[in-house]
Structures are given as structure tokens and as C-alpha cells.
Design an enzyme around this catalytic site. Structure first.
Site, mmCIF file in Angstrom:
data_model
loop_
_atom_site.group_PDB
_atom_site.id
_atom_site.type_symbol
_atom_site.label_atom_id
_atom_site.label_comp_id
_atom_site.label_asym_id
_atom_site.label_seq_id
_atom_site.Cartn_x
_atom_site.Cartn_y
_atom_site.Cartn_z
ATOM 1 C CG HIS A 1 -0.875 -8.522 0.499
ATOM 2 N ND1 HIS A 1 -0.464 -7.217 0.344
ATOM 3 C CD2 HIS A 1 -2.212 -8.497 0.310
ATOM 4 C CE1 HIS A 1 -1.509 -6.448 0.060
ATOM 5 N NE2 HIS A 1 -2.587 -7.205 0.028
ATOM 6 C CE1 TYR B 1 -3.090 -2.952 0.400
ATOM 7 C CE2 TYR B 1 -3.680 -2.154 2.574
ATOM 8 C CZ TYR B 1 -3.860 -3.062 1.547
ATOM 9 O OH TYR B 1 -4.797 -4.044 1.672
#
Length: 279
Positions: A109, A53
Site C-alpha cells: 500500500h 479499507y
């Protein structure tokens, strides 16, 4: 300010985790810091970020700016696919970037099965936890096979599995898999980006019955399922509305009607964990 209610972790009965968290993608820069700080001021106490991110620093700055004690905020980040073979080093880098002594949770992730390195990543997260760098370790976008492999190899069960979950893709089977193993299901894209979902009769009827917005109904649906939604908004009033949904109790028939909106092609994009990969 009303702080989010909590639930007890099955993998750690002595630990409480908020029933709703704050998603931060793609909040960056000074505006991102302000939005995250606003969420904390509103009452969120779980903040979800990720290396990919590119806003871990903003999250840490927001916590400091909020004036809320570090130990009162659960901070979670994610190890990207490119760092599977160096997951512990990735955690150490995140700590440096965020200027923290520890993280509350770190998750893998994506499993990226064609690279077949997620077990190595999990083993290194176990090491990071044992070293005190992180308190809880989990996964994201894992299937039953992925979960069973890491548990069988290490004897350590992920505290959470963050998956795509919303009324168009209710994930009954995967939620059951998580529940059977005592794993908390976290929901990414919990409102399916809104759109026509908010016009569906099951959502509209529940909203009218409880004097809620359609978005609040969908988030309350997640909580009713036992899942932890991670909505993102930079708007303070929307943040308050989303957080308030954590205390709403929908009826069983309302939950069932919203779940019935699910469809075989309900994914927002082609993100099947057996095939989709992100580095």
C-alpha cells in the site's frame, strides 16, 4: 451490460487487464456489498480493495452475490505498512477473510521508507506468488528509487504501481518511470474529488465536443495516458457513466489541454511517498 475493455500487461503478455477498475474505499456493510455488486452487474471486472479499507469481506460477498464466475473478476487488495514484515501472512489472512483460493493481485500500500521494511514485504509477496496465493504482485505509491530497489534485489518487476493521479497532478515523470519498466500505472483519486476540476475549460470543452459528462472526460483522459483509473461510486448510473468512459477516445490536443491543468501543489493532501506513511 458492457464489460470494460482490456489491455495486455507488459510484465505478463499472456494476461489482459481491464483499462478501468472499480475503487471500493470506503464502501462497507450491506450498502457496500450492494454498491460493489451493482458495479459488477454494470460491467466492471476489476475490483480494488485493501486491508486498511476494512471491506475485503464485502468485496467477496459482492462477487458471490453477482453470480459472475470468480475467474472472470480481477480482485486486488493491499498490504498495510504494519504488515510489511509479515506480508505473506497478510495475504493468507486476506484469503481467509474473503474465502478465496487465490487473489489476482496484491500490492504494497505504501513504502513507508522511514521503517525501511518494504523490501521485506516485496520479498514475501514474491514468495506468496510462487506459492500460488496470488497471481500478480505490485506496489502503490512507490517512487523510482523504491521500484529500482525491489527489482534489483529480487529480479521481479511489479505489474503495477498505484499512485495519486488526476489532472491537477498528472505525474508525467512517474508515469514515464513506470512505462520504462513495463509497469502499469493505476490511478487513485482519478477525478480529484471533482469540485472545480469539472468547471475547467479544457474539461468542459471536451465534454461538449464528445457529449460526455466532465467526469467521463477525466476518466477518458486517464485511459488515453495509458493509466488505469479506479473510480468509486455507489450510484448505478454513475457507475455506468464511468465505465462508458473507458471506450471514449479523446484527441491529442484535448489530452494535452487537460494535462496542462497540472500544478506543483496538485496533490490532494501531503502524500509525498518519500515522507507520507500509513500503517
Amino acid at each position: 451490460m458492457s464489460v470494460a475493455p482490456t489491455r495486455t500487461l507488459s510484465t505478463d503478455p499472456g494476461t489482459e487487464v481491464p483499462v478501468i477498475g472499480f475503487g471500493t474505499y470506503p464502501l462497507r456493510g450491506s450498502e457496500g456489498v450492494a454498491a460493489i455488486a451493482s458495479a459488477l452487474e454494470v460491467g466492471y471486472r476489476f475490483v480494488d480493495t485493501a486491508v486498511n479499507y476494512r471491506n475485503e469481506r464485502e468485496v467477496a460477498e459482492a462477487v458471490k452475490a453477482s453470480g459472475i464466475a470468480r475467474e472472470d473478476v480481477w480482485l486486488q487488495t493491499k498490504v498495510p505498512g504494519r504488515d510489511h514484515t509479515g506480508a505473506r501472512r497478510c495475504v493468507e489472512t486476506s484469503l481467509q477473510v474473503m474465502d478465496l483460493d487465490y487473489l489476482d493481485s496484491v500490492v504494497i500500500h505504501w513504502p513507508n521508507p522511514s521503517r525501511d521494511e518494504y523490501l521485506t514485504a516485496w520479498e514475501q509477496l514474491v514468495e506468496a506468488r510462487e506459492a500460488g496465493l496470488v497471481r500478480h504482485i505490485g506496489v502503490s505509491n512507490f517512487t523510482a528509487a523504491h521500484l529500482d530497489r525491489v527489482v534489483e534485489a529480487t529480479g521481479v518487476t511489479p505489474f503495477a504501481n498505484q499512485i495519486e493521479l488526476h489532472p491537477y497532478f498528472p505525474q508525467e515523470q512517474m508515469r514515464a518511470v513506470d512505462a520504462e519498466r513495463g509497469i502499469l500505472t493505476q490511478s487513485w483519486s482519478p477525478i480529484a474529488r471533482g469540485g472545480d476540476l469539472f468547471e475547467k475549460q479544457a474539461v468542459v470543452a471536451a465534454a461538449e465536443a464528445h457529449d460526455l459528462t466532465p467526469g467521463q472526460v477525466v476518466l477518458a483522459w486517464h485511459v488515453a495516458l495509458g493509466a488505469m483509473p479506479l473510480p468509486k461510486s455507489a450510484d448505478a448510473q454513475r457507475q455506468r457513466d464511468n465505465l462508458a468512459a473507458a471506450s471514449v477516445q479523446l484527441g491529442e490536443d484535448e489530452v494535452a489541454a487537460i494535462t496542462a491543468l497540472g500544478r506543483a501543489d496538485g496533490r490532494l493532501f501531503d502524500a509525498d511517498p518519500d515522507h507520507h506513511e500509513e500503517l
